[in-house]
Write an enzyme that holds these catalytic residues in place. Structure first.
Site, PDB file in Angstrom:
ATOM      1  N   GLY A   1       0.774  -1.226   0.000  1.00 33.94           N
ATOM      2  CA  GLY A   1       0.000   0.000   0.000  1.00 33.94           C
ATOM      3  C   GLY A   1       0.808   1.278   0.000  1.00 33.94           C
ATOM      4  O   GLY A   1       1.795   1.431  -0.726  1.00 33.94           O
ATOM      5  N   SER A   2       0.388   2.208   0.845  1.00 39.11           N
ATOM      6  CA  SER A   2       0.906   3.582   0.805  1.00 39.11           C
ATOM      7  C   SER A   2       2.370   3.711   1.177  1.00 39.11           C
ATOM      8  O   SER A   2       2.955   4.795   1.004  1.00 39.11           O
ATOM      9  CB  SER A   2       0.062   4.472   1.724  1.00 39.11           C
ATOM     10  OG  SER A   2      -1.271   4.544   1.260  1.00 39.11           O
ATOM     11  N   THR A   3       2.988   2.662   1.694  1.00 39.18           N
ATOM     12  CA  THR A   3       4.425   2.732   1.973  1.00 39.18           C
ATOM     13  C   THR A   3       5.221   2.893   0.672  1.00 39.18           C
ATOM     14  O   THR A   3       6.395   3.270   0.718  1.00 39.18           O
ATOM     15  CB  THR A   3       4.909   1.470   2.707  1.00 39.18           C
ATOM     16  OG1 THR A   3       4.564   0.310   1.935  1.00 39.18           O
ATOM     17  CG2 THR A   3       4.283   1.374   4.085  1.00 39.18           C
TER      18      THR A   3
ATOM     19  N   LYS B   1       4.423   5.107  -1.616  1.00 37.26           N
ATOM     20  CA  LYS B   1       4.294   6.496  -2.081  1.00 37.26           C
ATOM     21  C   LYS B   1       5.588   7.295  -1.976  1.00 37.26           C
ATOM     22  O   LYS B   1       5.939   8.027  -2.915  1.00 37.26           O
ATOM     23  CB  LYS B   1       3.156   7.184  -1.326  1.00 37.26           C
ATOM     24  CG  LYS B   1       1.780   6.657  -1.710  1.00 37.26           C
ATOM     25  CD  LYS B   1       0.678   7.218  -0.827  1.00 37.26           C
ATOM     26  CE  LYS B   1      -0.675   6.610  -1.206  1.00 37.26           C
ATOM     27  NZ  LYS B   1      -1.750   6.997  -0.282  1.00 37.26           N
TER      28      LYS B   1
END
Length: 562
Positions: free
Chosen positions: A275-277, A279
């Protein structure tokens, strides 16, 4: 004229002497033959026991296992040792007591074995083992029965004195004394060779730090009613693993009856969409490439972003975000827009440079091949930028974050203590200036964003949350999250990566009803850094921090405007 005189006495003496020598030679020959016969009988008997004397379905030849060197942590604390252990064996033909009585007595000593199984061993046709790797009190109890039909052969035994500590790192050996998993499997021949020299194998693991990571992660997994978890602490400059844990765990001293599923190392073998890790990596690539030239530039996240028949959404109502806010608010939409401008080739090249298309780089054998997108189109570029549509191991991510904050150099992870050896040269994947900028942004995420609960006072922690739905039949499962926090500290001069992942946490009172990483994984990072930081030589210092003075006005202006 001389007359030849024959002396019969001397002739007879010489004949007797020759007869005596001949008899002595014959007797020596017979004695040598007897010795040879005895040697072959004994050798044959030993060979018989080695090949045909069995216990619990395995050959007694497994008793003759090779010696292995000790395994120690970076400070010399023993993690695995080879010792002389006892086994308990029965020779049925020598038993003096009633078999039923002996089976009952043995059952008192070994309640995990049935009387029927014990009776079968006592009445069998050949010698067999009652228990290998027997405990001293078990040996004493069987010896106290007082039957000559029991003997107690000494065998080499692999002991893990720290029990479950670093179980997935160490692994275990098989019945033949060879390593199967973990360090035991990866360095099998080296451990056998070093045993003859008496040299232990020194790991990069710090047993104290390992204990901290295991205890804090285990408490969180239990309190959050999660199905498992994973954690790793990595030196950003050398790639040395200071701690690595996977939950649920197991005791390598007691493999019999344990769940094989607990032996999987989630850090190196399990794949997750993290996921957002992702970004910070994607935005770092955009800064590196020149796609993002100003932190003040804003991206529209006011509405879902339509692309190829579906919509990219944020978990909360959005607005126009500048670059720091994109990370602080963890916007999928704004990150996807940045990745779209960056382009497929640049983002794919970064992921390949970070080894996201290969097994994680470490000596262990248990390494999974990532789930790499089959087709890299525009949609893939946008979704993988925020960690969807690509699955890697936690170790992949930890190594990537090390490169992101250490000045831009990627190095493989290692389980071995480098000591005075220089670290691997590595390869550049980010510019040094990009790495410096990302250290500022990661610190802001913790001080002002979704990672506030990871902030350990004085340790200048920076990092990123990631809460990804797990894929299942028919799509993603909305109520099954993988919650991850990838952190580095201290951000003014990064030394270590701390990555914590919790598999399917429940939103309960412990997490104020939340399942996302900011409420589940981030607090674990704070507790680990607070406890383990001084052990790693990093001490709290409230007077130091990352200089983000040029970025904070951007945040303040946006806060005032909205």
């Amino acid at each position: 004229m001389n007359t030849l005189v024959v002396r019969p006495t001397r002739v007879r003496t010489a004949g007797v002497r020759q007869q005596i020598l001949l008899t002595a030679q014959q007797r020596l020959m017979i004695l040598m033959l007897l010795f040879m016969a005895a040697f072959f009988v004994v050798s044959g008997r030993l060979l018989y026991f080695a090949l045909f004397d069995t216990s619990s379905g395995r050959s007694a030849a497994t008793a003759f296992v090779p010696a292995r060197a000790d395994i120690v942590d970076r400070n010399g604390v023993p993690l695995a040792r080879t010792i002389d252990g006892y086994s308990i064996r029965v020779v049925p033909s020598k038993l003096l007591n009633d078999r039923q009585y002996l089976a009952a007595e043995l059952h008192k000593i070994f309640p995990d074995m049935t009387r029927q199984d014990l009776l079968a061993k006592l009445t069998g046709p050949r010698p067999t083992y009652i228990r290998r790797r027997a405990l001293p009190d078990q040996v004493a109890a069987v010896n106290a029965i007082g039957d000559v039909g029991f003997d107690f052969p000494r065998e080499k035994e692999r002991l893990y004195p720290q029990l479950t500590l670093a179980a997935h790192v160490l692994g275990f050996i098989n019945a033949d004394g060879h390593g199967v998993t973990g360090v035991e499997g990866a360095f099998d021949q080296r451990l056998i060779d070093e045993a003859t020299r008496g040299h232990p194998l020194a790991l990069s693991i710090d047993a104290r730090v390992q204990g901290v990571l295991e205890s804090e992660l285990s408490a969180a997994v239990t309190n959050l009613e999660a199905i498992g978890g994973a954690g790793v602490i990595l030196d950003v400059h050398t790639g040395e693993v200071a701690a690595m844990t996977s939950l649920p765990t197991y005791n390598p001293n007691k493999l019999l009856g344990s769940d094989p599923g607990t032996r999987r190392n989630a850090v190196t073998y399990n794949l997750y969409e993290l996921g957002s890790t992702f970004k910070p990596l994607s935005i770092g690539a955009a800064i590196d490439d020149g796609t993002v030239t100003s932190m003040a530039r804003r991206y529209d996240a006011t509405a879902p972003l339509p692309i190829a028949g579906f919509r990219i959404r944020d978990s909360h109502p959005g607005r126009w975000y500048n670059v720091p806010e994109t990370l602080i608010e963890s916007s999928n939409i704004a990150t996807a827009r940045i990745a779209d401008e960056l382009g497929r080739e640049n983002l794919e090249r970064l992921f390949r440079d970070l080894n996201f298309d290969k097994r994680p780089e470490i000596e262990l054998k248990e390494r999974a091949f990532p789930l790499w997108p089959r087709n890299w189109g525009r949609v893939t570029t946008m979704t993988t930028s925020y960690g969807h549509g690509i699955a890697v191991t936690p170790l992949h991510l930890a190594s990537a974050y090390a490169a992101l904050v250490n000045g831009g150099i990627y190095r493989p992870a290692t389980m071995l203590r480098l000591g005075d050896k220089p670290p691997p040269q590595g390869r550049r994947v980010f510019k040094a200036s990009t790495s410096a900028r990302m250290r500022q942004l990661l610190r802001l995420i913790v001080s002002d964003g979704t990672g506030k609960q990871a902030d350990a006072p004085g340790f200048r922690v920076g990092g990123k949350t990631g809460s990804a739905e797990k894929p299942g039949a028919g799509g993603y499962r909305r109520h099954s999250l993988v919650s991850t926090f990838a952190a580095a500290f201290p951000m003014d001069n990064p030394r270590y990566i701390v990555l914590v992942m919790i598999d399917e946490p429940k939103g309960n009172a412990y997490s104020s009803g939340q399942r996302t990483a900011g409420w589940t994984a981030a607090p674990v990072v704070r507790k680990v850094v607070t406890r383990a930081g001084p052990m790693l030589g990093v001490f709290p210092d409230e007077s130091r921090d990352v200089d983000v003075s040029e970025l904070t006005p951007l945040l303040r202006r946006e806060e005032e405007a909205h």
